[in-house]
Design a protein around this motif. Structure first.
Motif, PDB file in Angstrom:
ATOM      1  N   UNK A 192       0.864  -1.344   0.087  1.00  0.00           N
ATOM      2  CA  UNK A 192       0.163  -0.110   0.103  1.00  0.00           C
ATOM      3  C   UNK A 192       0.816   1.292   0.004  1.00  0.00           C
ATOM      4  N   UNK A 193       1.989   1.167   0.704  1.00  0.00           N
ATOM      5  CA  UNK A 193       2.922   2.441   0.716  1.00  0.00           C
ATOM      6  C   UNK A 193       3.503   2.587  -0.553  1.00  0.00           C
ATOM      7  N   UNK A 194       3.861   1.669  -1.415  1.00  0.00           N
ATOM      8  CA  UNK A 194       4.196   1.858  -2.790  1.00  0.00           C
ATOM      9  C   UNK A 194       3.434   2.346  -3.453  1.00  0.00           C
ATOM     10  N   UNK A 195       2.049   2.129  -3.520  1.00  0.00           N
ATOM     11  CA  UNK A 195       0.919   2.809  -4.207  1.00  0.00           C
ATOM     12  C   UNK A 195       0.875   4.117  -3.908  1.00  0.00           C
ATOM     13  N   UNK A 196       0.698   4.653  -2.652  1.00  0.00           N
ATOM     14  CA  UNK A 196       0.671   5.709  -2.232  1.00  0.00           C
ATOM     15  C   UNK A 196       1.908   6.681  -2.814  1.00  0.00           C
ATOM     16  N   UNK A 197       3.040   6.081  -2.657  1.00  0.00           N
ATOM     17  CA  UNK A 197       4.131   6.825  -3.221  1.00  0.00           C
ATOM     18  C   UNK A 197       3.989   7.185  -4.893  1.00  0.00           C
ATOM     19  N   UNK A 198       3.357   6.002  -5.475  1.00  0.00           N
ATOM     20  CA  UNK A 198       3.244   6.330  -6.952  1.00  0.00           C
ATOM     21  C   UNK A 198       2.164   7.062  -7.341  1.00  0.00           C
ATOM     22  N   UNK A 199       1.047   7.174  -6.545  1.00  0.00           N
ATOM     23  CA  UNK A 199      -0.112   7.984  -6.584  1.00  0.00           C
ATOM     24  C   UNK A 199       0.610   9.611  -6.341  1.00  0.00           C
ATOM     25  N   UNK A 200       1.491   9.677  -5.514  1.00  0.00           N
ATOM     26  CA  UNK A 200       2.151  10.771  -5.337  1.00  0.00           C
ATOM     27  C   UNK A 200       2.801  11.615  -6.467  1.00  0.00           C
ATOM     28  N   UNK A 201       3.474  10.649  -6.983  1.00  0.00           N
ATOM     29  CA  UNK A 201       4.279  10.887  -8.078  1.00  0.00           C
ATOM     30  C   UNK A 201       3.419  11.433  -9.025  1.00  0.00           C
ATOM     31  N   UNK A 202       2.454  10.860  -9.489  1.00  0.00           N
ATOM     32  CA  UNK A 202       1.114  11.411 -10.325  1.00  0.00           C
ATOM     33  C   UNK A 202       0.711  12.443 -10.083  1.00  0.00           C
ATOM     34  N   UNK A 203       0.437  12.927  -8.770  1.00  0.00           N
ATOM     35  CA  UNK A 203       0.050  14.256  -8.367  1.00  0.00           C
ATOM     36  C   UNK A 203       1.005  15.373  -8.522  1.00  0.00           C
ATOM     37  N   UNK A 204       2.280  14.885  -8.612  1.00  0.00           N
ATOM     38  CA  UNK A 204       3.300  15.713  -9.150  1.00  0.00           C
ATOM     39  C   UNK A 204       3.136  16.239 -10.407  1.00  0.00           C
ATOM     40  N   UNK A 205       2.804  15.073 -11.113  1.00  0.00           N
ATOM     41  CA  UNK A 205       2.659  15.430 -12.727  1.00  0.00           C
ATOM     42  C   UNK A 205       1.381  16.523 -13.126  1.00  0.00           C
ATOM     43  N   UNK A 206       0.401  16.402 -12.106  1.00  0.00           N
ATOM     44  CA  UNK A 206      -0.576  17.189 -12.204  1.00  0.00           C
ATOM     45  C   UNK A 206      -0.410  18.473 -11.889  1.00  0.00           C
ATOM     46  N   UNK A 207       0.388  18.716 -10.875  1.00  0.00           N
ATOM     47  CA  UNK A 207       0.873  20.073 -10.482  1.00  0.00           C
ATOM     48  C   UNK A 207       1.810  20.787 -11.638  1.00  0.00           C
ATOM     49  N   UNK A 208       2.522  20.027 -12.079  1.00  0.00           N
ATOM     50  CA  UNK A 208       3.387  20.513 -13.162  1.00  0.00           C
ATOM     51  C   UNK A 208       2.480  21.148 -14.460  1.00  0.00           C
ATOM     52  N   UNK A 209       1.254  20.082 -14.556  1.00  0.00           N
ATOM     53  CA  UNK A 209       0.555  20.704 -15.521  1.00  0.00           C
ATOM     54  C   UNK A 209      -0.136  22.103 -15.185  1.00  0.00           C
ATOM     55  N   UNK A 210      -0.406  22.317 -14.015  1.00  0.00           N
ATOM     56  CA  UNK A 210      -1.123  23.344 -13.582  1.00  0.00           C
ATOM     57  C   UNK A 210      -0.297  24.415 -13.596  1.00  0.00           C
ATOM     58  N   UNK A 211       1.259  24.289 -13.269  1.00  0.00           N
ATOM     59  CA  UNK A 211       2.084  25.271 -13.177  1.00  0.00           C
ATOM     60  C   UNK A 211       2.565  25.741 -14.302  1.00  0.00           C
ATOM     61  N   UNK A 212       2.255  25.153 -15.659  1.00  0.00           N
ATOM     62  CA  UNK A 212       3.122  25.580 -16.732  1.00  0.00           C
ATOM     63  C   UNK A 212       2.057  26.142 -17.755  1.00  0.00           C
ATOM     64  N   UNK A 213       2.344  27.120 -18.661  1.00  0.00           N
ATOM     65  CA  UNK A 213       1.453  27.439 -19.713  1.00  0.00           C
ATOM     66  C   UNK A 213       1.850  26.544 -20.940  1.00  0.00           C
TER      67      UNK A 213
END
Length: 85
Positions: free
Chosen positions: A1-22
């Motif tokens: 479960x911990x690995x899955x949460x880390x994986x989802x956190x890395x995907x959340x970082x992708x979402x933030x990168x999308x939001x932070x760039x034009x």
């Protein structure tokens, strides 16, 4: 479960990168499930269209733990925070 949460956190970082760039960042290689998660979390119609799924189909395709994480992390995020396509 911990690995899955880390994986989802890395995907959340992708979402933030999308939001932070034009300019859409390089998303790298994403599985179809990862692409659907990022499309839904970032509210990106362009990515959702690229996946060939409707919003409902994309949400259903995510597993229960990914759906739960998506809702808990992004449900109340203002659409103004996320970049529009």
């Amino acid at each position: 479960m911990h690995d899955e949460l880390e994986h989802l956190a890395s995907l959340d970082d992708v979402v933030v990168r999308i939001a932070d760039t034009k300019v859409r960042p390089d998303l790298g290689v994403l599985s179809s499930g990862e692409l659907l998660y990022v499309a839904l979390a970032s509210n990106s119609k362009k990515l959702l269209d690229q996946s060939g799924h409707t919003m409902v189909q994309a949400f259903e395709r995510l597993g229960p733990s990914w759906r739960e994480h998506l809702l808990s992390k992004w449900q109340f995020t203002s659409s103004a925070v996320l970049r529009k396509d």
